[in-house]
Scaffold this motif. Structure first.
Motif, short mmCIF file in Angstrom:
data_model
loop_
_atom_site.label_atom_id
_atom_site.label_comp_id
_atom_site.label_asym_id
_atom_site.label_seq_id
_atom_site.Cartn_x
_atom_site.Cartn_y
_atom_site.Cartn_z
N ALA A 1 -33.02 20.39 -8.08
CA ALA A 1 -34.04 19.80 -7.21
C ALA A 1 -34.36 18.38 -7.64
CB ALA A 1 -35.31 20.66 -7.23
N LEU A 2 -34.44 18.13 -8.94
CA LEU A 2 -34.72 16.79 -9.43
C LEU A 2 -33.57 15.83 -9.15
CD1 LEU A 2 -36.41 17.59 -12.87
CD2 LEU A 2 -37.51 16.66 -10.81
N ALA A 3 -32.36 16.33 -9.21
CA ALA A 3 -31.17 15.49 -8.99
C ALA A 3 -31.02 15.08 -7.53
CB ALA A 3 -29.92 16.22 -9.46
N THR A 4 -31.65 15.82 -6.63
CA THR A 4 -31.49 15.52 -5.21
C THR A 4 -32.81 15.15 -4.55
OG1 THR A 4 -31.71 17.87 -4.70
CG2 THR A 4 -29.47 17.02 -4.96
N THR A 5 -33.72 14.57 -5.31
CA THR A 5 -35.01 14.19 -4.77
C THR A 5 -34.85 13.09 -3.73
OG1 THR A 5 -36.10 14.74 -6.85
CG2 THR A 5 -37.30 13.30 -5.35
N ARG A 6 -35.37 13.31 -2.54
CA ARG A 6 -35.32 12.31 -1.47
C ARG A 6 -36.36 11.23 -1.73
NH1 ARG A 6 -33.04 12.78 3.30
NH2 ARG A 6 -34.76 11.68 4.27
N PHE A 7 -36.07 10.06 -1.26
CA PHE A 7 -37.05 8.99 -1.29
C PHE A 7 -37.02 8.27 0.04
CE2 PHE A 7 -33.14 6.98 -2.47
CZ PHE A 7 -33.20 5.72 -1.90
N GLU A 8 -38.12 7.73 0.43
CA GLU A 8 -38.23 7.02 1.70
C GLU A 8 -38.69 5.60 1.44
OE1 GLU A 8 -37.25 8.32 4.57
OE2 GLU A 8 -36.88 10.29 3.68
N THR A 9 -38.23 4.69 2.26
CA THR A 9 -38.67 3.30 2.17
C THR A 9 -39.37 2.94 3.48
OG1 THR A 9 -36.56 2.50 3.03
CG2 THR A 9 -36.77 2.65 0.64
N PRO A 10 -40.17 1.88 3.46
CA PRO A 10 -40.86 1.49 4.70
C PRO A 10 -39.86 1.11 5.79
CG PRO A 10 -41.73 0.30 2.80
CD PRO A 10 -40.51 1.04 2.34
N PRO A 11 -40.21 1.28 7.06
CA PRO A 11 -39.32 0.93 8.16
C PRO A 11 -38.85 -0.53 8.06
CG PRO A 11 -41.22 2.11 8.99
CD PRO A 11 -41.48 1.82 7.52
N GLY A 12 -37.57 -0.75 8.29
CA GLY A 12 -37.02 -2.10 8.28
C GLY A 12 -36.61 -2.61 6.92
N ARG A 13 -36.96 -1.91 5.85
CA ARG A 13 -36.63 -2.41 4.51
C ARG A 13 -35.17 -2.10 4.14
NH1 ARG A 13 -39.11 -0.81 -1.38
NH2 ARG A 13 -37.53 -1.95 -2.54
N GLN A 14 -34.67 -0.98 4.59
CA GLN A 14 -33.37 -0.53 4.14
C GLN A 14 -32.49 -0.18 5.33
OE1 GLN A 14 -32.91 3.33 1.97
NE2 GLN A 14 -32.75 1.93 0.24
N LEU A 15 -31.24 -0.52 5.21
CA LEU A 15 -30.25 -0.18 6.23
C LEU A 15 -29.25 0.77 5.59
CD1 LEU A 15 -28.94 -0.89 9.05
CD2 LEU A 15 -27.62 -2.60 7.80
N GLN A 16 -29.03 1.91 6.20
CA GLN A 16 -28.07 2.88 5.65
C GLN A 16 -26.77 2.74 6.41
OE1 GLN A 16 -29.40 6.91 5.46
NE2 GLN A 16 -27.42 7.68 4.84
N ILE A 17 -25.67 2.57 5.66
CA ILE A 17 -24.37 2.42 6.31
C ILE A 17 -23.39 3.46 5.78
CG2 ILE A 17 -24.67 -0.04 6.72
CD1 ILE A 17 -22.75 -0.56 4.39
N ASP A 18 -22.42 3.78 6.59
CA ASP A 18 -21.38 4.70 6.18
C ASP A 18 -20.14 4.43 7.03
OD1 ASP A 18 -20.11 6.68 4.78
OD2 ASP A 18 -21.46 8.28 5.40
#
Length: 87
Positions: free
Chosen positions: A12-29
């Motif tokens: 559970a600790l190894a997969t802890t989700r985190f969120e950033t404020p809208p517009g701060r981060q762009l996720q690409i794949d």
């Protein structure tokens, strides 16, 4: 049971989700799929950039994808950049 509980807690600790404020981060794949083009199977490469998933965000994201950049870009294991995994 104690080793089992410890393993669950570590996972559970190894997969802890985190969120950033809208517009701060762009996720690409990136990905690849076989698609049918003119009757022939062709390998198509795809690039996905996501800021949010509401329709209004998709439209805004498409419009601004190449004109503005966020503070951070989150990459998920890009084969072109990752030589080996450091567990």
């Amino acid at each position: 049971m104690q080793p089992y509980r410890q393993a669950l807690k570590a996972e559970a600790l190894a997969t802890t989700r985190f969120e950033t404020p809208p517009g701060r981060q762009l996720q690409i794949d990136f990905g690849e799929r076989l698609v049918d083009i003119g009757g022939a199977k062709v390998k198509a490469f795809v690039f996905v950039a996501t800021r949010a998933e509401k329709q209004e965000h998709w439209f805004a994201g498409l419009e601004s994808a190449f004109t503005t950049l966020p503070e951070e870009v989150l990459k998920d294991n890009p084969r072109a950049l990752v030589v080996r995994h450091d567990r």
